[in-house]
Design an enzyme around this catalytic site. Structure first.
Site, PDB file in Angstrom:
ATOM      1  N   SER B 410       0.880  -1.193   0.027  1.00 14.75           N
ATOM      2  CA  SER B 410      -0.047  -0.015   0.164  1.00 14.75           C
ATOM      3  C   SER B 410       0.941   1.000  -0.024  1.00 14.75           C
ATOM      4  CB  SER B 410      -1.134  -0.023   1.187  1.00 14.75           C
ATOM      5  OG  SER B 410      -1.786  -1.216   1.428  1.00 14.75           O
ATOM      6  N   HIS B 429      -7.131   5.511  -6.159  1.00 11.64           N
ATOM      7  CA  HIS B 429      -7.590   5.084  -4.808  1.00 11.64           C
ATOM      8  C   HIS B 429      -7.044   3.685  -4.502  1.00 11.64           C
ATOM      9  CE1 HIS B 429     -10.359   2.339  -6.554  1.00 11.64           C
ATOM     10  NE2 HIS B 429     -10.996   1.906  -5.701  1.00 11.64           N
ATOM     11  N   LYS B 505      -9.982 -10.279   6.613  1.00  9.97           N
ATOM     12  CA  LYS B 505     -10.600  -9.913   5.597  1.00  9.97           C
ATOM     13  C   LYS B 505     -12.096 -10.744   5.717  1.00  9.97           C
ATOM     14  CE  LYS B 505      -9.562  -9.471   0.945  1.00  9.97           C
ATOM     15  NZ  LYS B 505      -9.872  -8.169   0.766  1.00  9.97           N
TER      16      LYS B 505
END
Lengths: 226, 506
Positions: B410, B429, B505
């Site tokens: 990220s 994004h 998740k």
């Protein structure tokens, strides 16, 4: 005006200050004579005859001469202004004669409606009439295309309006540094002010939290999905 | 839709620089402005491939290709500037995901479109920092992942562990993060470091259907499914030392926590409800669009206003949701390390929204204009000194949090002045899908995916392992390509790269 006359006449010990009518020629003249006789005493007694002839037309000339002799600054002024100066002069003389008596007198300050705020912000104390200010406004206005106006403050307001609503004008290349540096300093000062403000906001929020906060969890409610 | 040969279509596309393509007028009917999209050479191939496929005879059904969708948005009433596709752009409902478009509030014909916001209203990313180092976490990584998994319910149909009743929900919808703050779930500094300060003031819970509230109530404080996740990450690379320092990121190996979630079923219901209303409004106001999915209403119409108020309430829901998960994350860490979250320096670095419409001021053709900016799969990226970014980031520009896909890295970027003028202060994004969900399920085996993650040393906890392949890195574009394109195009600036060591998740 008559209120001031009354105050000053009272201070000087005039027998009937409340009744004095400055519009009445006769009363006016007699007060002048009273001032010279009792307080100012610039002339010797025999020299005061001209002023003593209150009924005669020649009194005016005598009064003019008298004022010239006293070097009155309001020789050309209205009768009221002339009288006011004479009264003030008489008060000054009276004070000078009795400094010891009057020096401890205290003036009762009138209460101010608003507290007297002394601003520590240098921008509040700008001298709007100074040539430096005018020249500065002139220069920025030319850059921004603000037309001429005799009042620099007016132009500054127009400038502020433009800067708020349209993108800032590009400074000419030779002045870019000149404008960049002070604007950087202003930005840093602004960031510092903002940080202080935000810290105070956070402190207030934390203070409120001590009263309202009660975070709870209940693991029996939890359910993992598919 | 106009049917043309692929070669004919290409005539409407022009590469204006190595990172940017222009979509000329006429590519789709009634375009009011041009379109533009940012891609590098790798992403460019994906983009054009998608268009090529759609030009093949007999290709019907599914979404239109991203380029077409960008052009259709350019044909909406009241759009200004350009319809912009960010590097992670891919087909979505009506608007492509990774499309931003701004509409002039001063034009009575301008529209607001739920498709331009997305179904997961105020889906966003929040990044927490810690003062821990990777070596502090590695030995207890499994326990920590399990602890996070126990605290933050995940998956479809999950329920949160923060007790809330209907009244609490009403208040939370109106107050957003101020509610979390009042109840003591977050710190004052968290609000400071959140886009919009965690609260949209025009939120009106009375414009939200009972159905949405019923769906939303039990879901507060849950992560959800799909591409949402909570990850324990470590700093892998620092590109901009000064900006990273301002964010409290001082060294390689520093541990952070990233939470990617949105407004759950609540936002979805708000969007669905609005679409029904807007179809009526379109008929009444005779609004014509190129695509039925681009349902919209005039901003000033009752439907438009109602949607904006309900959307704001959904945005507030999402902030409360992420705030609740922040609280739970802090609890999980505090338990594992037997230290207060304060002492672990678990501050929110920033919280971004990448599915939202907001009223902003921008310079258009040399004039300041008030615009309704739709960002769908696009993150706001305001430059240094912008009044709407927190004081701590005034000198660096707004932090932009780009969540990668499961198992990939990220990024943290910062906003730039160039982005402000070129893309209305917007950037990418995330990675952006490359394969559809169905295609991923067909092509990838979930066991392989989990094995691969394990081999990479990433602990993983999932509620539904069989859906993991939808989110496998292979289903997405390469996030590094996406971020590098934004950086090279100048619309945002790379600051920090993070890599995951544990993932939870849905």
């Amino acid at each position: 005006m008559s209120n001031i006359f009354k105050l000053k006449l009272t201070a000087l010990g005039h027998p009937n200050p409340g009744d004095f009518n400055c519009e009445d020629e006769k009363e006016y003249r007699s007060v002048i004579l009273w001032l010279e006789d009792q307080k100012i005493r610039h002339y010797k007694i025999e020299e005061r005859d001209g002023l003593r002839n209150i009924e005669k037309d020649s009194w005016k000339d005598a009064f003019n001469t008298y004022q010239k002799d006293l070097v009155s600054p309001v020789l050309e002024g209205t009768p009221n202004e002339q009288l006011n100066w004479l009264l003030s002069y008489a008060v000054r003389l009276e004070y000078a004669d009795n400094v010891e008596k009057y020096k401890n007198a205290k003036v009762e300050k009138p209460k101010q409606a608003a507290p007297n705020v002394v601003s520590s912000n240098p921008l509040d104390n700008l001298d709007f009439s100074s040539p430096a200010f005018k020249a500065g406004v002139e220069r920025v206005c030319t850059l921004a295309g603000v037309g001429p106006h005799p009042d620099p403050k007016f132009r500054l307001a127009a400038l502020a309006n433009i800067l708020k609503t349209t993108p800032h004008p590009q400074p000419p290349p030779n002045e870019a540094n000149l404008i960049q540096q002070p604007s950087d300093v202003l930005k840093l000062l602004f960031v510092q002010d903002l940080r202080d403000l935000q810290t105070k906001i956070n402190e207030s929020l934390v203070a409120v939290q001590t009263v309202t906060a009660d975070p709870r969890t209940d693991t029996t409610l939890g359910r993992v999905g598919r | 839709m106009v049917v043309r040969q692929y070669n004919e279509e290409l005539k409407y596309l022009e590469k204006i620089n190595p990172y940017c393509w222009k979509i000329k007028m006429g590519f789709q009917p009634n375009m009011n402005v041009e379109g533009v999209f940012y891609v590098n050479s790798t992403l460019e191939k994906l983009m054009l491939e998608e268009l090529k496929n759609s030009c093949r005879p007999g290709m019907t059904g599914g979404f239109l290709p991203g380029v077409k969708q960008i052009a259709n948005v350019a044909a909406l009433p009241g759009i200004v500037g350009r319809s912009i596709g960010l590097p992670d752009v891919h087909s979505g409902y009506g608007f492509a995901i990774g499309n931003m478009a701004a509409f002039d509030m001063g034009n009575p014909k301008s529209i607001v479109s739920p498709g331009g916001v997305g179904f997961d209203i105020n889906c966003g990313v929040r990044l927490l920092r810690t003062n821990l180092h990777e070596k502090d976490v590695q030995p207890i990584k499994e326990q920590l992942a399990q602890s996070l998994f126990d605290h933050i319910p995940v998956g479809v149909g999950s329920k949160g562990i923060i007790p809330m009743n209907a009244r609490d929900l009403e208040e939370a919808l109106e107050m957003g993060m101020d509610w979390s703050l009042r109840e003591g779930y977050v710190w004052a500094e968290d609000k400071e470091h959140c886009e919009e300060y965690g609260r949209m003031l025009n939120a009106d819970p009375s414009k939200v259907s009972l159905r949405a509230k019923k769906r939303g109530l039990p879901q507060l404080g849950t992560l959800g499914a799909g591409n949402h996740y909570a990850e324990i990450q470590v700093v892998d690379e620092i590109f901009d030392k000064y900006a990273a320092g301002k964010m409290g990121i001082e060294r390689i190996g520093q541990v952070c926590v990233m939470i990617h979630s949105g407004s759950r079923g609540f936002g979805h219901q708000v969007a669905t409800d609005a679409l029904v209303q807007m179809e009526k409004a379109m008929k009444r106001d005779e609004i014509d669009t190129n695509d039925r999915q681009l349902a919209c209403a005039r901003i000033n119409s009752v439907e438009g206003q109602d949607y904006l108020k309900a959307m704001a309430a959904a945005a507030n829901f999402a902030w409360v949701n992420r705030s609740s998960m922040t609280f739970l994350t802090r609890q999980a860490f505090a338990k594992q390390f037997k230290m207060a979250p304060d002492d672990l320096d678990m501050h929110v670095i920033y919280d971004v929204s990448h599915n939202i419409a907001k009223v902003e001021e921008h310079v258009v053709d040399g004039k300041v204009k008030t615009l309704l900016v739709h960002r769908k799969g696009s993150t706001r990226a305001f430059p240094p000194h912008h009044p709407l970014i927190p004081v701590d980031y005034q000198l660096t520009g707004q932090p932009v949090l780009i969540g990668g896909t499961m198992g990939t890295c990220s990024y943290v970027l910062t906003g730039t002045h160039q982005g402000m003028t070129e893309t209305f202060g917007s950037t990418c994004h995330g990675a952006g899908r490359a394969l559809s969900r169905a295609k991923s399920r067909r092509n990838i085996d979930y066991k392989e995916v989990l094995e691969k993650l394990e081999n990479m040393g990433i602990s993983i906890r999932v509620a539904s392992p069989k859906l993991v392949m939808e989110e496998a890195p292979e289903s997405y574009k390469n996030v590094t390509d996406v971020v590098d394109t934004c950086h090279a195009a100048g619309i945002s600036k790379k600051t920090v790269k993070l890599r995951p060591i544990a993932v939870i998740k849905g």
